[in-house]
Write an enzyme that holds these catalytic residues in place. Structure first.
Site, mmCIF file in Angstrom:
data_model
loop_
_atom_site.group_PDB
_atom_site.id
_atom_site.type_symbol
_atom_site.label_atom_id
_atom_site.label_comp_id
_atom_site.label_asym_id
_atom_site.label_seq_id
_atom_site.Cartn_x
_atom_site.Cartn_y
_atom_site.Cartn_z
ATOM 1 N N HIS A 218 0.814 -1.219 0.000
ATOM 2 C CA HIS A 218 0.000 0.000 0.000
ATOM 3 C C HIS A 218 0.849 1.272 0.000
ATOM 4 C CE1 HIS A 218 -3.478 -2.474 0.460
ATOM 5 N NE2 HIS A 218 -3.211 -2.833 1.704
ATOM 6 N N ASP B 293 -2.534 -11.059 -1.719
ATOM 7 C CA ASP B 293 -3.145 -10.503 -0.522
ATOM 8 C C ASP B 293 -4.604 -10.184 -0.852
ATOM 9 O OD1 ASP B 293 -2.065 -8.902 2.186
ATOM 10 O OD2 ASP B 293 -3.830 -7.978 1.287
ATOM 11 N N HIS C 188 -6.195 -7.571 -0.204
ATOM 12 C CA HIS C 188 -6.336 -6.158 -0.540
ATOM 13 C C HIS C 188 -5.527 -5.838 -1.795
ATOM 14 C CE1 HIS C 188 -6.687 -6.430 3.959
ATOM 15 N NE2 HIS C 188 -7.858 -5.906 3.619
ATOM 16 N N ASP D 264 -4.666 -13.275 4.437
ATOM 17 C CA ASP D 264 -5.979 -12.700 4.703
ATOM 18 C C ASP D 264 -7.124 -13.144 3.795
ATOM 19 O OD1 ASP D 264 -4.611 -11.242 2.786
ATOM 20 O OD2 ASP D 264 -4.683 -9.345 3.871
#
Length: 331
Positions: free
Chosen positions: A132, A169, A171, A246
């Site tokens: 990110h 991931d 995200h 996740d």
């Protein structure tokens, strides 16, 4: 350095290097949701349960290495503690010298894992996957973008001309996509939840947005199609694999329903793709926020065990090298 086990001594080519930075602990406030303890648990669990690992303390990435993906002004302000309160809130950590040191070493671990992968087929960063972080700011518990930094450094060192970042991931790797948006020499692939953070997505070279509640079968079908597209469009010479925990059904933030077996099949799909096309792989752990931290650690340890098996299979194929992949336009 912790010495590798009996398997590693007897068959040196099957030893997997694992780089760690978990002893650099951020002083977080009580109740902070970032699972800092998981990194120590991963290292200790891997040492107990995965034969043939060779553990190395990660060295910090230099300013020059960080600058391959980040603006010098941001590197300097982050390092000196000059980030604004808003910038710290976006990262999700209060500034501290430990935050900077850990972030540098997490990037250094991915750099080291990439270098080791060229000789051994696979190597592991026991943290990393900080996807990110943008070129000029951090976000989502990510200060510096280890995958983007390592990809460009491997190119600068002339180890690989074409690098693929395979981000699994839950995200989207928005910072990675933004940093590398105009770079045709690095392919960004992201499978992620369409209704999950970040809610304003960037454009990767290949985005596969999946609905809430997706299970093993649909996820694996989407992944296989994405890997086939990656090979058709790009034919990478190095993979940096973000093996987030996740997507697991027990994750607090994930919204997906992958089982532990499904995540094993996910990892095996990536390693099988790399083995088929003789592509070195550097693995990072990326996210994981299980309702029970032991579940998250179990997902990460499973990935490390499968990486170790991949190393043994990689070694067995080196006597029959395949042809070098041809360059193709990724756009």
């Amino acid at each position: 350095m912790l010495q590798c086990g009996k398997l590693c001594r007897e068959k040196r080519e099957c030893c997997v290097k694992a780089y760690y930075s978990d002893h650099f602990v951020l002083p977080l406030p009580p109740g902070h949701r970032f699972p800092m303890v998981k990194y120590r648990m991963i290292r200790e669990g891997a040492a107990r349960t995965v034969p043939g690992l060779e553990f190395h303390e990660a060295m910090p990435a230099s300013d020059g290495e960080l600058a391959l993906a980040h603006h010098p002004d941001y590197i300097g302000r982050a390092s000196r503690g000059e980030l604004t309160a808003a910038e710290q809130r976006e990262i999700g950590f209060p500034w501290s010298p430990e935050m900077v040191e850990r972030s540098r070493r997490s990037s250094g671990a991915t750099i080291a894992a990439c270098r080791a992968a060229f000789s051994e087929g696979v190597a592991v960063n026991l943290a990393g996957g900080t996807h990110h972080a943008y070129g000029d700011h951090g976000a989502g518990f990510c200060v510096f973008n280890d995958a983007a930094i390592a990809a460009r450094l491997m190119q600068a060192e002339r180890r690989a001309a074409r690098v693929a970042i395979v981000d699994l991931d839950v995200h989207q790797g928005n910072g990675t996509a933004a940093i590398l948006a105009r770079d045709d020499s690095v392919f960004t692939l992201s499978l992620h939840g369409q209704n999950n953070y970040p809610f304003e997505k960037e454009q990767s070279d290949l985005d596969v947005a999946l609905p809430d509640g997706v299970g093993d079968e649909d996820y694996l079908c989407a992944l296989q199609q994405a890997l086939a597209t990656l090979q058709q469009r790009f034919a990478p010479q190095l993979l940096i694999y973000l093996a987030g925990a996740d997507p697991h059904e027990g994750d607090r933030l994930g919204k997906m329903k992958l089982s532990l077996a499904g995540l094993a099949a996910r990892d095996q799909a990536v390693f099988s793709y790399a083995r088929e096309h003789e592509i070195p792989v550097a693995v990072t752990m990326a996210g994981g926020y299980g309702r029970e931290i032991e579940q998250t650690v179990a997902v990460h340890l499973q990935t490390i065990r499968l990486a170790s098996l991949h190393a043994a299979r990689w070694s067995s194929r080196q006597a029959e090298p395949g042809p070098a992949p041809m360059m193709e336009n990724k756009k």
